[in-house]
Design a protein around this motif. Structure first.
Motif, PDB file in Angstrom:
ATOM      1  N   TYR A 172       0.805  -1.221   0.000  1.00  0.00           N
ATOM      2  CA  TYR A 172       0.000   0.000   0.000  1.00  0.00           C
ATOM      3  C   TYR A 172       0.840   1.274   0.000  1.00  0.00           C
ATOM      4  CZ  TYR A 172      -3.696  -3.312   1.034  1.00  0.00           C
ATOM      5  OH  TYR A 172      -4.572  -4.358   0.972  1.00  0.00           O
ATOM      6  N   LYS A 173       2.146   1.160   0.199  1.00  0.00           N
ATOM      7  CA  LYS A 173       2.989   2.349   0.231  1.00  0.00           C
ATOM      8  C   LYS A 173       3.038   3.060  -1.109  1.00  0.00           C
ATOM      9  CE  LYS A 173       5.899   0.975   4.102  1.00  0.00           C
ATOM     10  NZ  LYS A 173       7.276   0.691   4.589  1.00  0.00           N
ATOM     11  N   GLN A 174       2.748   2.330  -2.203  1.00  0.00           N
ATOM     12  CA  GLN A 174       2.733   2.961  -3.521  1.00  0.00           C
ATOM     13  C   GLN A 174       1.619   3.995  -3.654  1.00  0.00           C
ATOM     14  OE1 GLN A 174       1.212   0.196  -6.735  1.00  0.00           O
ATOM     15  NE2 GLN A 174       1.183  -1.235  -5.007  1.00  0.00           N
ATOM     16  N   PHE A 175       0.635   3.961  -2.749  1.00  0.00           N
ATOM     17  CA  PHE A 175      -0.486   4.894  -2.807  1.00  0.00           C
ATOM     18  C   PHE A 175      -0.273   6.102  -1.893  1.00  0.00           C
ATOM     19  CE2 PHE A 175      -2.166   0.571  -3.500  1.00  0.00           C
ATOM     20  CZ  PHE A 175      -2.526   0.706  -4.822  1.00  0.00           C
ATOM     21  N   GLY A 176       0.891   6.186  -1.234  1.00  0.00           N
ATOM     22  CA  GLY A 176       1.150   7.294  -0.334  1.00  0.00           C
ATOM     23  C   GLY A 176       1.165   6.835   1.111  1.00  0.00           C
ATOM     24  N   GLU A 177       0.979   7.793   2.010  1.00  0.00           N
ATOM     25  CA  GLU A 177       0.990   7.498   3.438  1.00  0.00           C
ATOM     26  C   GLU A 177      -0.381   7.010   3.902  1.00  0.00           C
ATOM     27  OE1 GLU A 177       3.705   7.587   5.320  1.00  0.00           O
ATOM     28  OE2 GLU A 177       4.844   8.158   3.531  1.00  0.00           O
ATOM     29  N   ASP A 178      -0.358   6.176   4.923  1.00  0.00           N
ATOM     30  CA  ASP A 178      -1.626   5.720   5.507  1.00  0.00           C
ATOM     31  C   ASP A 178      -2.302   6.858   6.255  1.00  0.00           C
ATOM     32  OD1 ASP A 178      -3.741   4.220   6.420  1.00  0.00           O
ATOM     33  OD2 ASP A 178      -2.605   3.249   8.030  1.00  0.00           O
ATOM     34  N   PHE A 179      -1.521   7.639   6.991  1.00  0.00           N
ATOM     35  CA  PHE A 179      -2.094   8.758   7.734  1.00  0.00           C
ATOM     36  C   PHE A 179      -2.002  10.039   6.921  1.00  0.00           C
ATOM     37  CE2 PHE A 179      -1.602  12.480  10.478  1.00  0.00           C
ATOM     38  CZ  PHE A 179      -2.817  12.444  11.148  1.00  0.00           C
ATOM     39  N   VAL A 180      -3.145  10.646   6.676  1.00  0.00           N
ATOM     40  CA  VAL A 180      -3.229  11.954   6.024  1.00  0.00           C
ATOM     41  C   VAL A 180      -4.113  12.829   6.915  1.00  0.00           C
ATOM     42  CG1 VAL A 180      -4.021  13.228   3.996  1.00  0.00           C
ATOM     43  CG2 VAL A 180      -2.946  10.991   3.716  1.00  0.00           C
ATOM     44  N   ALA A 181      -3.615  13.976   7.273  1.00  0.00           N
ATOM     45  CA  ALA A 181      -4.291  14.812   8.273  1.00  0.00           C
ATOM     46  C   ALA A 181      -5.707  15.197   7.870  1.00  0.00           C
ATOM     47  CB  ALA A 181      -3.461  16.070   8.537  1.00  0.00           C
ATOM     48  N   GLN A 182      -5.944  15.331   6.569  1.00  0.00           N
ATOM     49  CA  GLN A 182      -7.264  15.798   6.118  1.00  0.00           C
ATOM     50  C   GLN A 182      -8.268  14.664   5.903  1.00  0.00           C
ATOM     51  OE1 GLN A 182      -4.333  16.890   4.712  1.00  0.00           O
ATOM     52  NE2 GLN A 182      -4.333  18.803   5.879  1.00  0.00           N
ATOM     53  N   GLU A 183      -7.915  13.439   6.279  1.00  0.00           N
ATOM     54  CA  GLU A 183      -8.898  12.358   6.212  1.00  0.00           C
ATOM     55  C   GLU A 183      -9.935  12.578   7.302  1.00  0.00           C
ATOM     56  OE1 GLU A 183      -6.236   8.737   4.346  1.00  0.00           O
ATOM     57  OE2 GLU A 183      -6.465   8.884   6.523  1.00  0.00           O
ATOM     58  N   ASP A 184     -11.188  12.349   6.958  1.00  0.00           N
ATOM     59  CA  ASP A 184     -12.297  12.634   7.875  1.00  0.00           C
ATOM     60  C   ASP A 184     -12.659  11.370   8.651  1.00  0.00           C
ATOM     61  OD1 ASP A 184     -14.366  13.863   9.186  1.00  0.00           O
ATOM     62  OD2 ASP A 184     -15.750  13.802   7.487  1.00  0.00           O
TER      63      ASP A 184
END
Length: 563
Positions: free
Chosen positions: A241-253
């Motif tokens: 899943y790292k190919q999709f970016g970080e698991d934690f994104v601050a703007q996730e609701d």
């Protein structure tokens, strides 16, 4: 999970050839004429079962770009279906209800009256929900708000099928009421949707006097409750899943923004909060597809003397997508699990009905904008509405009062990019609708994030220059239900004042470009680059099934592209 074993048209042809060789050999040995031997069963001229699957908020790239990661149902559809690579919703207000209203009606939302999820009713001064019907209470919960297709001014393929073949059965099941109801049309046999208050599949008195034994028995299994105390973890190793970016994104609701996700909040029992949280997991779609299998089995869909139809609305992608965005680990995992769930479902169809006897259509109601912060990080400027943008709308009445020299509530409602004017106030001050529209347009165009503003009077104009955006708003416009002024924000602007998460409600391709895939054993798999719209699905099916749809449809038959 094991990859489902699915019989393809190519495999069927190979099987027939092998059988023919065997028959010839037997004839040579035994003297029996091949003509008198039993021939292998050919595909019926009419399919036994039509299955429409709508994946809520499925962007076109979810189907195409993820193919390298799929191994089951979505991979099989891509390999064996007719894939329309340029399929779009053909209206401006890209919400769940309008999108689903187009899939089997052949009509734009403006033609069917489903202009948005909710709209304002001037006569009562209230907001109405698209499938609200106080005269059709929920079975087993009479205090709950009723549901029916009363507000849907259209019929669907299911209605045309039942008129042509009264013995045909039409069922619809979904994670959302508006999805199930608007795909099913006016005269289905059974319609169910997920009840977020209790985790059961529910319906209304519009469809049934009481729940059939099969759905009662299915609900008693309490499948959602079985997830209490469990988590939603990665399907594949975390490194994938790292190919999709970080698991934690601050703007996730999300309260619980990283894997593994606990399902539900702090609770010791499966309650309303738990059942609501369950909808934001891939297991909602698994639940819907399990119920769909039971509906097929118990009702013998596809195994009767008529063509049957089943509509399946898979809502989890939308609920997950709103919270985490399309570039998240959560959406990646959801799509991988959806692929597996659909693979299992297609395997069931093959065993229960036979894929050679089944037509499958996959589509969606709309797409979604990536999280604006993620877009900006990757080099594409993107914005959320700011405080001053919110205040612009809040100060609209003050501006109009100054302009017209009288203090009034000139605008009475804003929702789904639509401003509704106060006709009584205009009458009291002898103002024409066009004067008020122009004043609102002038005011809203001050905002740097606004791309265009249209008025009700623009809907009927024959413009000298082509305006594709106006055409999309026209396709969303109903004179009885639509507002008076319509706002289109600039591309990559999130049209909602939210701190986190994302949404859809624009004319841009990220909201309108969706998959349309047809599978039928008589159609050769291929990719089609011609642009089509979701309104084309219904007339295509009507021509294929020899049905008589209403004379005036907004869509066109694309059957020639399937052959």
């Amino acid at each position: 999970m094991k990859r489902p074993v699915l019989t393809t048209p190519k495999q069927m042809t190979s099987l027939r050839r092998s059988l023919l060789v065997l028959f010839v050999a037997l004839a040579f040995v035994t003297g029996v004429s091949p003509r008198r031997a039993a021939a292998p069963q050919e595909t019926a001229s009419q399919p036994k079962l039509i299955v429409l699957i709508s994946v809520d908020q499925m962007r076109a790239d979810y189907f195409t770009n993820f193919q390298k990661h799929y191994s089951a149902g979505l991979k099989w559809l891509d390999s064996n279906g007719v894939v329309f690579e340029q399929a779009f919703q053909n209206h401006a207000l890209t919400e769940t209800a309008p999108g689903h209203s187009t899939l089997l009606s052949g009509l734009n939302p403006g033609s069917s009256g489903i202009v948005s999820n909710d709209w304002y009713v001037r006569k009562s001064g209230t907001e109405v929900y698209c499938v609200q019907d106080d005269n059709a209470p929920i079975l087993g919960d009479p205090k709950a708000e009723g549901r029916s297709p009363k507000n849907f001014r259209a019929t669907t393929v299911g209605d045309w099928l039942k008129k042509h073949s009264p013995n045909s059965r039409v069922l619809s099941i979904s994670g959302k009421d508006r999805s199930a109801i608007l795909m099913a049309g006016q005269s289905p046999d059974e319609v169910y949707w997920y009840g977020a208050s209790n985790g059961r599949f529910i319906s209304s008195t519009y469809y049934l006097k009481k729940y059939p034994a099969w759905i009662e028995a299915f609900n008693l299994k309490r499948i959602p409750a079985s997830y209490l105390g469990k988590t939603w973890g990665y399907l594949k190793p975390g490194e994938f899943y790292k190919q999709f970016g970080e698991d934690f994104v601050a703007q996730e609701d999300a309260v619980d923004p990283t894997f593994p996700h606990a399902i539900g909040g702090v609770t010791v029992a499966a309650n309303e909060g738990f059942y609501t949280a369950f909808t934001q997991t891939p297991f909602l779609d698994e639940y819907v597809l399990t119920a769909a299998q039971e509906a097929i089995r118990i009702n013998k869909l596809g195994n009767r003397d008529a063509t049957d139809m089943l509509c399946v609305g898979l809502s989890a992608t939308d609920l997950i997508g709103h919270a985490y965005g399309p570039w998240s680990h959560e959406i990646a995992d959801q799509l991988l699990r959806l692929d597996q769930s659909l693979g299992n479902f297609f395997t069931f169809l093959d065993h229960q009905v036979g894929l050679k006897n089944t037509v499958i259509i996959l589509s969606s109601d709309h797409g979604v904008l990536p999280l604006p912060e993620e877009l900006s990080k990757r080099g594409t400027p993107s914005y959320r509405l700011r405080k001053e943008d919110v205040l612009l709308f809040q100060n609209l009445n003050s501006y109009l009062s100054k302009k017209f020299g009288a203090k009034e509530s000139w605008a009475v409602y804003y929702g789904s990019l639509s401003v509704y004017l106060n006709y009584a106030a205009l009458g009291r001050h002898n103002l024409s609708h066009s004067e008020a529209e122009n004043a609102v347009k002038e005011y809203l165009r001050q905002n740097r994030l606004v791309a265009a503003v249209y008025g009700r009077s623009d809907m009927g104009l024959a413009l000298k220059r082509e305006d594709k955006v106006l055409e999309l708003f026209r396709n969303s416009f109903d004179p009885d239900r639509s507002g008076d002024v319509f706002v289109q924000f600039k591309e990559n602007v999130l049209p909602a004042a939210t701190r986190a998460g994302t949404t859809h409600l624009s004319v841009y391709s990220y909201d309108r470009w969706i998959p349309v895939v047809f599978y039928g054993s008589t159609w050769k798999p291929k990719k089609v680059s011609v642009q089509i719209h979701t309104t084309d699905i219904a007339p295509t099916l009507a021509q294929f099934l020899n049905l008589k749809p209403p004379k005036k449809l907004d869509g066109l038959s694309r059957l020639d592209w399937l052959r």
